[in-house]
Design a protein around this motif. Structure first.
Motif, PDB file in Angstrom:
ATOM      1  N   ALA A  97       0.836  -1.197   0.000  1.00 51.87           N
ATOM      2  CA  ALA A  97       0.000   0.000   0.000  1.00 51.87           C
ATOM      3  C   ALA A  97       0.873   1.251   0.000  1.00 51.87           C
ATOM      4  CB  ALA A  97      -0.921   0.002   1.213  1.00 51.87           C
ATOM      5  N   ALA A  98       0.300   2.346  -0.483  1.00 52.49           N
ATOM      6  CA  ALA A  98       1.029   3.612  -0.542  1.00 52.49           C
ATOM      7  C   ALA A  98       0.123   4.764  -0.154  1.00 52.49           C
ATOM      8  CB  ALA A  98       1.572   3.839  -1.956  1.00 52.49           C
ATOM      9  N   LYS A  99       0.713   5.785   0.426  1.00 47.78           N
ATOM     10  CA  LYS A  99      -0.007   7.021   0.724  1.00 47.78           C
ATOM     11  C   LYS A  99       0.924   8.180   0.440  1.00 47.78           C
ATOM     12  CE  LYS A  99       0.973   6.620   5.684  1.00 47.78           C
ATOM     13  NZ  LYS A  99       0.363   6.588   7.047  1.00 47.78           N
ATOM     14  N   ASN A 100       0.336   9.329   0.147  1.00 45.85           N
ATOM     15  CA  ASN A 100       1.125  10.465  -0.304  1.00 45.85           C
ATOM     16  C   ASN A 100       1.967  11.096   0.798  1.00 45.85           C
ATOM     17  OD1 ASN A 100       0.295  10.293  -2.980  1.00 45.85           O
ATOM     18  ND2 ASN A 100      -1.528  11.540  -2.607  1.00 45.85           N
ATOM     19  N   TRP A 101       1.493  11.025   2.018  1.00 47.22           N
ATOM     20  CA  TRP A 101       2.202  11.704   3.111  1.00 47.22           C
ATOM     21  C   TRP A 101       2.235  10.830   4.358  1.00 47.22           C
ATOM     22  CZ3 TRP A 101       4.814  15.706   1.572  1.00 47.22           C
ATOM     23  CH2 TRP A 101       4.356  16.446   0.487  1.00 47.22           C
ATOM     24  N   ASP A 102       3.308  10.927   5.105  1.00 50.08           N
ATOM     25  CA  ASP A 102       3.467  10.133   6.322  1.00 50.08           C
ATOM     26  C   ASP A 102       2.352  10.383   7.329  1.00 50.08           C
ATOM     27  OD1 ASP A 102       7.022  10.677   6.131  1.00 50.08           O
ATOM     28  OD2 ASP A 102       5.882   8.920   5.508  1.00 50.08           O
ATOM     29  N   TYR A 103       1.874  11.617   7.424  1.00 50.34           N
ATOM     30  CA  TYR A 103       0.920  11.937   8.481  1.00 50.34           C
ATOM     31  C   TYR A 103      -0.477  11.394   8.210  1.00 50.34           C
ATOM     32  CZ  TYR A 103      -1.049  15.582   5.455  1.00 50.34           C
ATOM     33  OH  TYR A 103      -1.649  16.257   4.431  1.00 50.34           O
ATOM     34  N   LEU A 104      -0.740  10.985   6.969  1.00 52.82           N
ATOM     35  CA  LEU A 104      -2.069  10.457   6.659  1.00 52.82           C
ATOM     36  C   LEU A 104      -2.293   9.135   7.367  1.00 52.82           C
ATOM     37  CD1 LEU A 104      -2.243  11.239   2.837  1.00 52.82           C
ATOM     38  CD2 LEU A 104      -3.372  12.467   4.693  1.00 52.82           C
ATOM     39  N   ARG A 105      -3.492   8.960   7.874  1.00 52.55           N
ATOM     40  CA  ARG A 105      -3.808   7.718   8.572  1.00 52.55           C
ATOM     41  C   ARG A 105      -4.056   6.575   7.586  1.00 52.55           C
ATOM     42  NH1 ARG A 105      -5.715   6.195  13.562  1.00 52.55           N
ATOM     43  NH2 ARG A 105      -7.045   4.354  13.603  1.00 52.55           N
ATOM     44  N   GLU A 106      -4.758   6.895   6.519  1.00 51.50           N
ATOM     45  CA  GLU A 106      -5.174   5.860   5.586  1.00 51.50           C
ATOM     46  C   GLU A 106      -4.235   5.780   4.382  1.00 51.50           C
ATOM     47  OE1 GLU A 106      -8.174   4.743   8.051  1.00 51.50           O
ATOM     48  OE2 GLU A 106      -7.593   3.772   6.169  1.00 51.50           O
ATOM     49  N   TYR A 107      -4.017   4.552   3.942  1.00 53.45           N
ATOM     50  CA  TYR A 107      -3.340   4.325   2.666  1.00 53.45           C
ATOM     51  C   TYR A 107      -4.399   4.340   1.572  1.00 53.45           C
ATOM     52  CZ  TYR A 107       0.891   2.912   5.128  1.00 53.45           C
ATOM     53  OH  TYR A 107       2.021   2.894   5.912  1.00 53.45           O
ATOM     54  N   HIS A 108      -4.129   5.018   0.470  1.00 52.47           N
ATOM     55  CA  HIS A 108      -5.174   5.103  -0.555  1.00 52.47           C
ATOM     56  C   HIS A 108      -4.805   4.437  -1.866  1.00 52.47           C
ATOM     57  CE1 HIS A 108      -3.181   8.989   0.314  1.00 52.47           C
ATOM     58  NE2 HIS A 108      -2.842   8.955  -0.949  1.00 52.47           N
ATOM     59  N   TYR A 109      -3.649   3.808  -1.931  1.00 57.54           N
ATOM     60  CA  TYR A 109      -3.303   2.996  -3.096  1.00 57.54           C
ATOM     61  C   TYR A 109      -2.958   1.587  -2.607  1.00 57.54           C
ATOM     62  CZ  TYR A 109      -2.648   7.659  -5.067  1.00 57.54           C
ATOM     63  OH  TYR A 109      -2.829   8.958  -5.453  1.00 57.54           O
ATOM     64  N   TRP A 110      -3.550   0.596  -3.266  1.00 59.02           N
ATOM     65  CA  TRP A 110      -3.372  -0.784  -2.835  1.00 59.02           C
ATOM     66  C   TRP A 110      -3.078  -1.676  -4.025  1.00 59.02           C
ATOM     67  CZ3 TRP A 110      -3.567  -2.390   2.252  1.00 59.02           C
ATOM     68  CH2 TRP A 110      -4.009  -1.441   3.174  1.00 59.02           C
ATOM     69  N   GLY A 111      -2.233  -2.705  -3.785  1.00 62.33           N
ATOM     70  CA  GLY A 111      -2.015  -3.720  -4.785  1.00 62.33           C
ATOM     71  C   GLY A 111      -3.079  -4.798  -4.688  1.00 62.33           C
ATOM     72  N   GLN A 112      -2.950  -5.807  -5.542  1.00 59.20           N
ATOM     73  CA  GLN A 112      -3.961  -6.870  -5.609  1.00 59.20           C
ATOM     74  C   GLN A 112      -3.692  -7.980  -4.613  1.00 59.20           C
ATOM     75  OE1 GLN A 112      -1.356  -6.754  -7.546  1.00 59.20           O
ATOM     76  NE2 GLN A 112      -0.601  -8.861  -7.542  1.00 59.20           N
ATOM     77  N   GLY A 113      -2.491  -8.003  -4.047  1.00 56.79           N
ATOM     78  CA  GLY A 113      -2.154  -8.997  -3.045  1.00 56.79           C
ATOM     79  C   GLY A 113      -1.412 -10.192  -3.614  1.00 56.79           C
ATOM     80  N   THR A 114      -0.630 -10.834  -2.748  1.00 60.43           N
ATOM     81  CA  THR A 114       0.081 -12.057  -3.117  1.00 60.43           C
ATOM     82  C   THR A 114      -0.029 -13.038  -1.954  1.00 60.43           C
ATOM     83  OG1 THR A 114       2.175 -12.972  -3.953  1.00 60.43           O
ATOM     84  CG2 THR A 114       2.347 -11.223  -2.307  1.00 60.43           C
ATOM     85  N   GLN A 115      -0.328 -14.281  -2.266  1.00 64.38           N
ATOM     86  CA  GLN A 115      -0.581 -15.286  -1.242  1.00 64.38           C
ATOM     87  C   GLN A 115       0.719 -15.861  -0.694  1.00 64.38           C
ATOM     88  OE1 GLN A 115      -3.694 -16.578   0.042  1.00 64.38           O
ATOM     89  NE2 GLN A 115      -2.286 -17.543   1.503  1.00 64.38           N
ATOM     90  N   VAL A 116       0.799 -15.900   0.612  1.00 62.99           N
ATOM     91  CA  VAL A 116       1.902 -16.573   1.305  1.00 62.99           C
ATOM     92  C   VAL A 116       1.301 -17.665   2.169  1.00 62.99           C
ATOM     93  CG1 VAL A 116       3.736 -16.352   3.013  1.00 62.99           C
ATOM     94  CG2 VAL A 116       3.404 -14.552   1.298  1.00 62.99           C
ATOM     95  N   THR A 117       1.753 -18.887   1.968  1.00 65.07           N
ATOM     96  CA  THR A 117       1.280 -20.019   2.753  1.00 65.07           C
ATOM     97  C   THR A 117       2.476 -20.704   3.395  1.00 65.07           C
ATOM     98  OG1 THR A 117      -0.578 -20.358   1.233  1.00 65.07           O
ATOM     99  CG2 THR A 117      -0.025 -22.166   2.731  1.00 65.07           C
ATOM    100  N   VAL A 118       2.423 -20.830   4.711  1.00 59.25           N
ATOM    101  CA  VAL A 118       3.517 -21.442   5.463  1.00 59.25           C
ATOM    102  C   VAL A 118       2.993 -22.722   6.099  1.00 59.25           C
ATOM    103  CG1 VAL A 118       5.266 -21.120   7.237  1.00 59.25           C
ATOM    104  CG2 VAL A 118       4.421 -19.139   5.946  1.00 59.25           C
ATOM    105  N   SER A 119       3.575 -23.835   5.714  1.00 62.37           N
ATOM    106  CA  SER A 119       3.152 -25.127   6.260  1.00 62.37           C
ATOM    107  C   SER A 119       4.010 -25.492   7.463  1.00 62.37           C
ATOM    108  CB  SER A 119       3.250 -26.210   5.190  1.00 62.37           C
ATOM    109  OG  SER A 119       4.599 -26.379   4.797  1.00 62.37           O
ATOM    110  N   SER A 120       3.404 -26.231   8.364  1.00 59.26           N
ATOM    111  CA  SER A 120       4.123 -26.618   9.596  1.00 59.26           C
ATOM    112  C   SER A 120       4.896 -27.905   9.405  1.00 59.26           C
ATOM    113  CB  SER A 120       3.129 -26.761  10.739  1.00 59.26           C
ATOM    114  OG  SER A 120       2.155 -27.718  10.413  1.00 59.26           O
TER     115      SER A 120
END
Length: 120
Positions: A97-120
């Motif tokens: 995620a990205a936001k224009n300024w550090d002080y902003l609470r919310e991120y307003h740009y998001w990627g689509q995501g990537t799956q991470v699966t960790v097996s025991s």
């Protein structure tokens, strides 16, 4: 506006390492404050790590502190999340995620995501 594309997810065993990448279109990643979030099965999305736009200071969730490292390569317009000593509880979809300024609470740009699966 920036477009974010994550990559690097996969299926690994507990104790293994993975490095996630987040490639940004347009401006270099130093133009934004960047963050990584994750959403595990049946869980809410949670903060993982961030890197400030100004100064580049980093922050981490307690659950990943000492195991994960966020970094950025301005020339490659890419932010990374190095994940070591992975645990089954790290299984989640990881979002950049990205936001224009550090002080902003919310991120307003998001990627689509990537799956991470960790097996025991």
């Amino acid at each position: 506006q920036v477009q974010l594309v994550e990559s690097g997810g996969g299926l690994v065993q507990a104790g293994d390492s993975l490095r996630l990448s987040c490639a940004a279109s347009g401006r270099t990643v130093s133009t934004y404050a960047m963050g990584w979030f994750r959403q595990g099965p049946g869980k809410d999305r949670e903060f993982v790590a961030s890197i400030r736009k100004v100064g580049g200071n980093t922050s981490y969730a307690d659950s990943v502190k000492g195991r994960f490292t966020i970094s950025r390569d301005n020339d490659k317009k890419t932010v990374y999340l190095q994940m070591n000593s992975l645990k089954p509880e790290d299984t989640a979809v990881y979002y950049c995620a990205a936001k224009n300024w550090d002080y902003l609470r919310e991120y307003h740009y998001w990627g689509q995501g990537t799956q991470v699966t960790v097996s025991s």
